[in-house]
Each structure stands twice: as C-alpha cells, then as structure tokens.
Enzyme design. Structure first.
Site, PDB file in Angstrom:
ATOM      1  CB  CYS A 114      -0.959  -0.021   1.182  1.00 34.22           C
ATOM      2  SG  CYS A 114      -1.863  -1.562   1.240  1.00 34.22           S
ATOM      3  CG  HIS A 251      -3.196   2.982   2.644  1.00 34.43           C
ATOM      4  ND1 HIS A 251      -3.934   2.671   1.522  1.00 34.43           N
ATOM      5  CD2 HIS A 251      -3.130   1.830   3.382  1.00 34.43           C
ATOM      6  CE1 HIS A 251      -4.292   1.395   1.578  1.00 34.43           C
ATOM      7  NE2 HIS A 251      -3.827   0.873   2.696  1.00 34.43           N
ATOM      8  CG  ASN A 281      -6.905  -1.174   2.002  1.00 34.32           C
ATOM      9  OD1 ASN A 281      -6.246  -0.800   1.031  1.00 34.32           O
ATOM     10  ND2 ASN A 281      -6.349  -1.653   3.099  1.00 34.32           N
TER      11      ASN A 281
END
Ligand code: UT7
Length: 324
Positions: A114, A251, A281
């Site tokens: 990520c 993020h 996500n």
C-alpha cells in the site's frame, strides 16, 4: 531548484459498486459492524473480463490524453501492484507498456504494497534527475482476486481500482515533490501476506491459490504509530508546522486509523482527506484515487502543500511532501 511534479492524474474504478448490505446477504457480517470498525460502506469490484493491467491501462489512457503526453515520450513506467497480472513475470508494467505503445520506456513493477505509489513518486523523482523524460507512475490493485470471500475478517476490507500519474520536471522549480521518506520495517513481514508464492509451494505439482492473510490488529497498531511519525518527520525536515499543510492524504485503509492519527497529532480530522467509505482499501491505488477524487471536488489548488502517507505489507511505509 530541480523538482518533479505531478502534471496530471486519473483513476479508474470498476462499474460494479457493492454495498456492505450486499455482502451480508452471503456472509456472517453486517453493515453496522463494517461501518463501525472500518468506516467503509462501498467498494468497487472488477468484472470477470477485467485484469489489473486493463484497469491500469484505462487510467493511463485518460492521463495521457489529459496531459497531452504521447506514449512514445515516456521514459519509464513504474507500476505498483500487489496483484500483478502474472505471478510474477512478465511485469504488469511491461503489459501496460505494450498496450499503450510506450516503446521508448522502461517498465518496472514496484512491490511495496500500500506504500507503492509513495515509493513510485520518489523513484520517479530520482530517475528523472538523470533522464529528464516524462515518467508514468501507475497503481492498480485487484484484491478481490486474492481474497478469501468466506473470510469476513479480510474480504469486507478491500476494493479494486487503479490510478495513473504523469510526472514531469517542474515548470517553475517550486511546484512538485519537496521530499519523500521511504521506509520498511521488515520485522513485521509476516503480519500481512499474499500466500501462494514459490516459498509456500513444496513441489511443481502444487497449485496453491494466492490468498491474502492479515493480522489486522498488528497492522492497525503499526499504522497508528507510523502515520503521525511520517507526517511529523516530513514537517520537521522542512521547517513546517501543521498550519502550513493544506491536506494530508493517507492510505485509505480504515477510518479509525486516520481518526487515531489525527488525535495523536492534535490535528483536526478535517486536515485529512478521507474517502475510504466509498472505495474501501484499494492498497497502493488508494492515495492516487484520493488525489483524483480531491481534484474532482475542487479541493486541490496549485501551491497547496500536501503530505501523502502510505503503509502496508513489508511492512513498507513512507510519505511525500508535495507542493501541488
Ligand atoms: O492496507 C493494509 C493495511 N491494513 C490495515 O490497515 C488493516 C488494519 N486493521 C484493521 O483495520 C482492523 O484490525 C480490522 C478492521 C481488520 C479489524 O478490526 P478489529 O477491531 O481489530 O476487530 P477484530 O479482528 O478484533 O474482531 C472483533 C470481532 C471478532 O469477534 P469475536 O472474536 O470478538 O467474537 C471478529 O470475529 O469482530 C468479528 N469480526 C466481524 N464481525 C462481523 C471480524 N470481522 C467481522 C466482520 N463482520 N466482517
């Protein structure tokens, strides 16, 4: 001063938008649990005919058109993904390169989970100091293909999506990437994994499907520690205070992580851009998808100082201080 700036950025999200209530029809979960533990309401999930490269290519075509850069002008394609088209060769960057006809570019995949977009921005900045040619940074993620849809602890968390940015030398030496911090704490390498690589196969006849495993609590603890630390370090290194920063773009993993970081920093939550509720996500695509979302909402103005922070498997993490 030589700086590298984001000259354009585009995203692609699959059409199929799935609400928490759709998941609870077949899984022992509920809208209440997902919203209260993560802040997520919706995620986009790719259709059967789509692939990580096809999503990336859609975003790339849009950003090339937007910036007026021809594919042949690109010097490099840096592509971040945790879900490559192939496992692991050829690189998904090369698949994208071929599809768009970027015959003068070098294609390279980034494996930093990520944090991949944050890493990509800094790698592009470093490469461009030597080869001053346009660089394409792509993040494309199709976690729906590596998720165990019977595992409620992970499958509700992720969404699919892609984004692409064109980086160019800054026109005025002011706009652009001021500094990046790239880090990895590999003592946490086992808390977030996609199983099924060569290490987990015991013979050539094994055919272990790729499946994501996450120790959610360990990742959560790590995230709430490093998110404020990266922001504080980038500000300190550049003599800035939080009042100088227009936006923090973290993020988008979990609303509670962002909420906790804001509390620890003593910063109003409104400094943080949050859209995890709409996309869940999307791993390394989440920061560039957020930047595109912010542009669409008119929230990003030239001269704005923004800090991005990515974190994920590895455990890789880092941030970019950017003058937009
Ligand atoms: O991009 C990579 C970075 N990843 C992350 O940032 C993820 C970080 N971790 C997290 O965001 C959180 O740890 C989660 C959202 C994954 C989990 O939240 P939690 O508050 O740590 O929940 P938990 O795992 O402790 O589970 C609490 C309870 C358990 O039930 P029992 O054992 O207390 O009876 C779980 O079985 O919630 C249950 N549970 C669920 N219930 C309904 C877990 N998932 C679900 C679900 N629906 N989807």
């Amino acid at each position: 001063m030589f700086r590298v700036y984001i000259a354009g950025i585009s995203s692609y999200l699959p059409e199929n938008c799935v609400h928490n209530n759709d998941l609870s029809e077949t899984l022992d979960t509920s809208n209440d649990w997902i919203v209260s533990h993560t802040g997520i309401s919706y995620r986009h999930l790719a259709a059967e005919h789509e692939s990580p490269s096809s999503m990336g290519i859609a975003a790339v075509k849009d950003v090339l058109q937007k910036t007026g850069i021809a594919a042949e002008e690109l010097g490099m394609i840096l592509l971040s993904t945790t879900t490559p088209d192939y496992a692991p060769i050829p690189s998904t960057a090369c698949v994208v390169q071929d599809a768009i006809g970027a015959k003068n570019a070098v294609g390279l995949d980034i494996t930093a989970a990520c944090a991949g977009f944050v890493y990509g921005i800094e790698l592009a900045r470093a490469y461009m100091q030597i080869h001053q040619r346009p660089i394409l940074v792509v993040a494309t993620e199709m976690l729906s293909r590596v998720t165990d849809w019977n595992d409620r602890k992970t499958c509700v968390l992720f969404g699919d999506g892609a984004a692409a940015a064109i980086l160019l030398p800054s026109p005025d030496g002011e706009r652009g990437v001021v500094e990046s911090l790239l880090k990895s704490d590999s003592s946490g390498k086992d808390v977030l994994k996609i199983e099924g690589g060569c290490r987990t196969s015991t013979s050539h006849t094994d055919n272990i499907p790729l499946t994501i495993f996450m120790d959610g609590k360990s990742v959560f603890t790590f995230a709430i520690r490093i998110l404020p630390a990266v922001i504080t370090q980038l500000m300190k290194n550049n003599g800035l205070t939080i009042d100088d920063i227009d936006w923090i773009v973290p993020h988008q993993a979990n609303y509670r992580i962002i909420h906790s970081a804001a509390n620890r920093l003593g910063v109003p939550e409104s400094k943080f851009f949050i859209n995890v509720q709409n996309f869940a996500n999307t791993a390394s695509a989440s920061i560039p998808i957020a930047l595109v979302d912010m542009e669409h909402r008119g929230l990003l103005k030239p001269g704005h100082k923004i800090i991005t922070v990515g974190f994920g498997a590895g455990l890789c993490y880092g941030g970019n201080l950017i003058i937009w």
